[in-house]
Design an enzyme around this catalytic site. Sequence first.
Site, PDB file in Angstrom:
ATOM      1  N   LYS A 189     -60.163  36.717  32.423  1.00 47.66           N
ATOM      2  CA  LYS A 189     -58.968  35.929  32.127  1.00 47.66           C
ATOM      3  C   LYS A 189     -58.757  35.800  30.621  1.00 47.66           C
ATOM      4  CE  LYS A 189     -59.724  31.637  32.780  1.00 47.66           C
ATOM      5  NZ  LYS A 189     -60.241  30.507  33.518  1.00 47.66           N
ATOM      6  N   LYS A 227     -65.965  26.286  15.598  1.00 47.18           N
ATOM      7  CA  LYS A 227     -64.607  26.732  15.303  1.00 47.18           C
ATOM      8  C   LYS A 227     -63.939  25.768  14.314  1.00 47.18           C
ATOM      9  CE  LYS A 227     -61.072  29.156  17.799  1.00 47.18           C
ATOM     10  NZ  LYS A 227     -60.414  29.288  19.076  1.00 47.18           N
ATOM     11  N   LYS A 257     -64.389  44.344  29.928  1.00 48.92           N
ATOM     12  CA  LYS A 257     -64.721  43.635  31.165  1.00 48.92           C
ATOM     13  C   LYS A 257     -63.506  42.829  31.650  1.00 48.92           C
ATOM     14  CE  LYS A 257     -67.778  40.126  32.941  1.00 48.92           C
ATOM     15  NZ  LYS A 257     -68.104  38.771  32.732  1.00 48.92           N
TER      16      LYS A 257
END
Length: 329
Positions: free
Chosen positions: A202, A115, A199
């Site tokens: 969180k 990232k 799905k």
Amino acid sequence: MAKIALTGIKPTGTPHLGNLLGAIKPALELTKDYLAFYFIADYHALTSVKDKKLLHEQIYKVAATWLAAGLDPEKVVFYRQSDIPEIFELNWILSCFTPKGLLNRAHAYKACVDKNLEFENDPDMGINCGLFNYPVLMAADILMFNSNVVPVGQDQKQHLEMARDMAHTFNQNYKKIFTLPEPLIQENVKTIPGIDGRKMSKSYHNEIPLFATPKEVRKKVMQIVSDSKGVEEAKDPDSCNIFAIYQHFSTPEQIEDLRGRYLAGGLGYGTAKQELFERLEDSFAEGREKYNYYMAHKEEVDRILREGAVKARKIATPLLAKIRNSIGI
Ligand code: TRP
């Protein structure tokens, strides 16, 4: 001696229906066949949660959830990682048997580096050594109790391989001390869709919380995404998120009945959602009461976890002495 199943629960979010079906229920099922060591991985959470109140609250939420879901602390050794100092000493010892290159290849660390590179930042920007060493602490959690099986999600498989590597290297260099743990990855693990159809997770912010108030649960249920068929139209139960969740919390008769009404037409999605909400209430009203009790009696949760830690240390203390002895310290 009974085989040992061990798993850690990282207190980084409020437990939801997906956690119950995918992790909590299967782990509680295992306690019939194994001596279970289940613990709150609070120091693992510290790699990401730096808010005192939030971390504190989440530790109790997770503990109360497992107790409300049926974990029996008389049968399961249920403790907080941070109450077992031996784990942290073993963490250091194992780190001396862990090639740095192995940790460089850990998925979670690599994802952070990638990232940074994507945004042309320094590769290690924002990455603390706790995150880098995460797999070592996890190996210490596991090896400290000679665990035989470790029930985890697919995403933790690499961590288990690393723990086995560390155990193997140590065993080869000294005498055989550690049991090599096996991952237990539930292949046919039940996944349920979240309110947006992906799905339940969180990270997608699409979860239905487990022991929230009826009002909060109802609000989430009413937000479940469906197609735009009108009340009178026949509907396909098998492509419907409401029906997919309904199936997990209803009897075979209830499921067949609702399926029939989907296919016949005349059933609006609002009604289906209301019925789903009622099934969830049937399933969780009792658990919610227990959950609220523990959240209001944190001292009792503390006592349970402390007693669990005493039991856990009965294994950890002599094993650490053996380890120290074998390395010459
Ligand atoms: N890393 C695990 C997770 O994120 C939590 C964990 C910490 C764990 N220590 C463990 C799991 C030991 C199994 C065994 O879900």
